[in-house]
Design a protein around this motif. Structure first.
Motif, PDB file in Angstrom:
ATOM      1  N   ARG A 231       0.825  -1.207   0.000  1.00  0.00           N
ATOM      2  CA  ARG A 231       0.000   0.000   0.000  1.00  0.00           C
ATOM      3  C   ARG A 231       0.859   1.257   0.000  1.00  0.00           C
ATOM      4  O   ARG A 231       0.605   2.187  -0.761  1.00  0.00           O
ATOM      5  CB  ARG A 231      -0.890  -0.043   1.246  1.00  0.00           C
ATOM      6  CG  ARG A 231      -1.883   1.050   1.345  1.00  0.00           C
ATOM      7  CD  ARG A 231      -2.870   0.745   2.477  1.00  0.00           C
ATOM      8  NE  ARG A 231      -3.355   1.950   3.075  1.00  0.00           N
ATOM      9  CZ  ARG A 231      -3.933   2.029   4.264  1.00  0.00           C
ATOM     10  NH1 ARG A 231      -4.079   0.923   5.000  1.00  0.00           N
ATOM     11  NH2 ARG A 231      -4.351   3.171   4.735  1.00  0.00           N
ATOM     12  N   TYR A 232       1.882   1.292   0.850  1.00  0.00           N
ATOM     13  CA  TYR A 232       2.681   2.509   0.978  1.00  0.00           C
ATOM     14  C   TYR A 232       3.817   2.581  -0.047  1.00  0.00           C
ATOM     15  O   TYR A 232       4.366   3.637  -0.287  1.00  0.00           O
ATOM     16  CB  TYR A 232       3.200   2.658   2.407  1.00  0.00           C
ATOM     17  CG  TYR A 232       2.086   3.084   3.338  1.00  0.00           C
ATOM     18  CD1 TYR A 232       1.785   4.442   3.486  1.00  0.00           C
ATOM     19  CD2 TYR A 232       1.300   2.149   4.006  1.00  0.00           C
ATOM     20  CE1 TYR A 232       0.737   4.848   4.299  1.00  0.00           C
ATOM     21  CE2 TYR A 232       0.239   2.542   4.817  1.00  0.00           C
ATOM     22  CZ  TYR A 232      -0.041   3.897   4.962  1.00  0.00           C
ATOM     23  OH  TYR A 232      -1.084   4.299   5.741  1.00  0.00           O
ATOM     24  N   ASN A 233       4.171   1.450  -0.636  1.00  0.00           N
ATOM     25  CA  ASN A 233       5.225   1.478  -1.669  1.00  0.00           C
ATOM     26  C   ASN A 233       4.651   1.015  -3.008  1.00  0.00           C
ATOM     27  O   ASN A 233       5.329   0.407  -3.819  1.00  0.00           O
ATOM     28  CB  ASN A 233       6.395   0.573  -1.252  1.00  0.00           C
ATOM     29  CG  ASN A 233       7.684   0.960  -1.962  1.00  0.00           C
ATOM     30  OD1 ASN A 233       7.798   2.057  -2.512  1.00  0.00           O
ATOM     31  ND2 ASN A 233       8.648   0.062  -1.959  1.00  0.00           N
ATOM     32  N   ARG A 234       3.398   1.352  -3.235  1.00  0.00           N
ATOM     33  CA  ARG A 234       2.636   0.821  -4.365  1.00  0.00           C
ATOM     34  C   ARG A 234       3.325   1.007  -5.721  1.00  0.00           C
ATOM     35  O   ARG A 234       3.499   0.055  -6.471  1.00  0.00           O
ATOM     36  CB  ARG A 234       1.255   1.477  -4.374  1.00  0.00           C
ATOM     37  CG  ARG A 234       0.371   1.060  -5.533  1.00  0.00           C
ATOM     38  CD  ARG A 234      -1.018   1.667  -5.406  1.00  0.00           C
ATOM     39  NE  ARG A 234      -1.752   1.549  -6.640  1.00  0.00           N
ATOM     40  CZ  ARG A 234      -1.644   2.420  -7.644  1.00  0.00           C
ATOM     41  NH1 ARG A 234      -0.844   3.459  -7.543  1.00  0.00           N
ATOM     42  NH2 ARG A 234      -2.333   2.226  -8.752  1.00  0.00           N
ATOM     43  N   GLN A 235       3.737   2.233  -6.032  1.00  0.00           N
ATOM     44  CA  GLN A 235       4.239   2.471  -7.389  1.00  0.00           C
ATOM     45  C   GLN A 235       5.570   1.758  -7.641  1.00  0.00           C
ATOM     46  O   GLN A 235       5.755   1.128  -8.682  1.00  0.00           O
ATOM     47  CB  GLN A 235       4.373   3.974  -7.656  1.00  0.00           C
ATOM     48  CG  GLN A 235       4.522   4.289  -9.144  1.00  0.00           C
ATOM     49  CD  GLN A 235       3.397   3.680  -9.987  1.00  0.00           C
ATOM     50  OE1 GLN A 235       2.219   3.917  -9.721  1.00  0.00           O
ATOM     51  NE2 GLN A 235       3.736   2.844 -10.968  1.00  0.00           N
ATOM     52  N   ALA A 236       6.494   1.844  -6.678  1.00  0.00           N
ATOM     53  CA  ALA A 236       7.790   1.175  -6.866  1.00  0.00           C
ATOM     54  C   ALA A 236       7.585  -0.335  -6.951  1.00  0.00           C
ATOM     55  O   ALA A 236       8.189  -1.017  -7.788  1.00  0.00           O
ATOM     56  CB  ALA A 236       8.739   1.521  -5.714  1.00  0.00           C
ATOM     57  N   LEU A 237       6.711  -0.868  -6.102  1.00  0.00           N
ATOM     58  CA  LEU A 237       6.468  -2.311  -6.134  1.00  0.00           C
ATOM     59  C   LEU A 237       5.836  -2.736  -7.457  1.00  0.00           C
ATOM     60  O   LEU A 237       6.216  -3.751  -8.045  1.00  0.00           O
ATOM     61  CB  LEU A 237       5.588  -2.719  -4.945  1.00  0.00           C
ATOM     62  CG  LEU A 237       5.216  -4.198  -4.872  1.00  0.00           C
ATOM     63  CD1 LEU A 237       6.459  -5.086  -4.844  1.00  0.00           C
ATOM     64  CD2 LEU A 237       4.348  -4.481  -3.636  1.00  0.00           C
ATOM     65  N   LEU A 238       4.877  -1.936  -7.947  1.00  0.00           N
ATOM     66  CA  LEU A 238       4.252  -2.249  -9.243  1.00  0.00           C
ATOM     67  C   LEU A 238       5.293  -2.256 -10.357  1.00  0.00           C
ATOM     68  O   LEU A 238       5.323  -3.169 -11.194  1.00  0.00           O
ATOM     69  CB  LEU A 238       3.172  -1.219  -9.577  1.00  0.00           C
ATOM     70  CG  LEU A 238       1.781  -1.435  -8.979  1.00  0.00           C
ATOM     71  CD1 LEU A 238       0.875  -0.254  -9.355  1.00  0.00           C
ATOM     72  CD2 LEU A 238       1.152  -2.748  -9.455  1.00  0.00           C
TER      73      LEU A 238
END
Lengths: 279, 279
Positions: A231-238
């Motif tokens: 949830r908090y690192n959504r964009q980097a993880l995606l």
């Protein structure tokens, strides 16, 4: 120094043990009376309270709550603080946290001690948990220079290895080495469990050994923690997960087309690359 | 019994140590003089030879060569054997192996001892390597009944746990718990190594700890072994890898659409499922 710790779990509790040993005065805050009692009993803090106002005179306050409690905690806390008080957190994501807290308190520096155990809570707190481990500090152009110096010293005194980088670089790096592994590892367990033939699924359970144990370990961890990371690192993880998925597609194509030489070359390159991550 | 072992590496060597301790006469065959010398020195075999003809009087012959040497070895061996000689192998794939060897030698039973270490070669051979480990036997409708009984007894005498199943079930189960983990783990290392920003890649290397270490372990293993798994278990591995990829796509979509409740539910289900594989 007078150091406040909010959230007396594994990380907050372990910080308290070390900081007291180093001669600091540690003031703990928890939302639960039982945790406060345990904190005193285990020597995690010199005094404890349910009330954030008790930290008014602290020189440094370390936020050790879960990621989704940080913003409300800071909003409740800052009315009591004097501008000299340095605020830091220990969250495993930095971009979203820094963006949220920096506007609420100028004298803030994001931090992430890269240490832990599979256990949680104050009962799992350990002395010297951070010794030898990386402790990331993520200043921005708005961070006061003195804040970096003060936390750098404190981190070194814990025996941890301070690493200074931008919140974005931190988040992308931990997406690769921590958050993506949780997702691919959990997906492995889920795929095996979804095997449609009972007989084969039972057999797989009987035959699984150290290879499966290791590859599935982080995927069998705390679900709330895994979700908070996503949830908090959504964009980097995606971004990392999509690059991973594309690479996996490439490997599946190589197997499909029986390109064994290319597969050997890939496995050779990853055998060579891995030791760089184990230094 | 007089037991021949062809291929004196980790598995063949370890079998030799245990079988001699159990009172069997062990005859080793290797293609390398140096390995033959080491086999005698380490007590892996009672006598050794470079010549398959030396196994003419063996009651059981265990094929312990790499997967891609099995067929030619059996073709060279069978002219010397008497029909009573039971042939077995220790390959990590069974469908392709059984299909190849069964037409060449009727008295054959595929086997797969699920034990190993990260080291290879006769220098890594250990006593009791198979104690407590599953040892899969994969009869077909053409396998002589006596062959299963004899190998079952031998496997039990090693302290291993005999598991009887079809070659196809074995291959699908090991695709899930052994071959797929190698591919997803190697893909993790490769994706991290492909990070385009040097600064972030260096940071990821500095921050990687036990989570990355465990998830990447089997992906950093022997490239030739990984390729042989893929080559000889191609279809089962492809099926499992595609199911895995589809499941990963689903998880990426959940993160993209910020469906945190569904992600928590998935992580909860995989936390619950994992202990079934660690019995």
């Amino acid at each position: 120094m007078r150091i406040g710790i909010i959230g007396l779990g594994l990380i907050g509790g372990s910080l308290g043990l070390d900081l007291r040993r180093l001669g600091h005065e540690v003031w703990g805050v928890s939302r639960q009376t039982q945790t406060c009692d345990l904190a005193l009993e285990r020597g995690v803090a010199d005094r404890v309270s349910l009330d954030l106002a008790s930290l008014a005179e602290a020189e440094i306050v370390m936020l050790c709550t879960p990621l989704d409690a940080l913003e409300s905690t800071v909003r409740d806390l800052v009315p009591y603080l004097s501008p000299e008080t340095l605020l830091t957190d220990v969250g495993s994501v930095k971009g979203a946290v820094v963006e949220t807290i920096e506007p609420l308190w100028a004298n803030f520096l994001g931090g992430h001690p890269m240490a832990g155990t599979s256990d949680q809570g104050i009962g799992a707190a350990l002395p010297s948990l951070f010794a030898g481990a990386p402790y990331v500090l993520t200043p921005t152009p708005r961070t006061p220079v003195g804040a970096v110096e003060r936390l750098h010293c404190l981190v070194e005194s814990l025996g941890a290895q301070p690493i200074v980088c931008s919140p974005a670089d931190h988040d992308r790096a931990v997406a690769w080495i921590s958050h993506l592994p949780v997702m691919i590892s959990s997906t492995l367990i889920g795929s095996c469990a979804d095997e449609p033939t009972d007989r084969v699924r039972d057999l797989a359970q009987s035959l699984a050994s150290s290879g499966f144990r290791d590859t599935s370990r982080v995927g069998g961890g705390n679900p709330e923690l895994g979700t908070l990371m996503a949830r908090y690192n959504r964009q980097a993880l995606l971004d990392c997960a999509r690059a991973y998925r594309d690479r996996l597609d490439g490997l599946i194509s190589l197997i499909d087309s029986e390109n064994w030489a290319a597969i050997t070359a890939q496995l050779e390159s990853t055998r060579e690359a891995r030791p760089q991550y184990l230094k």
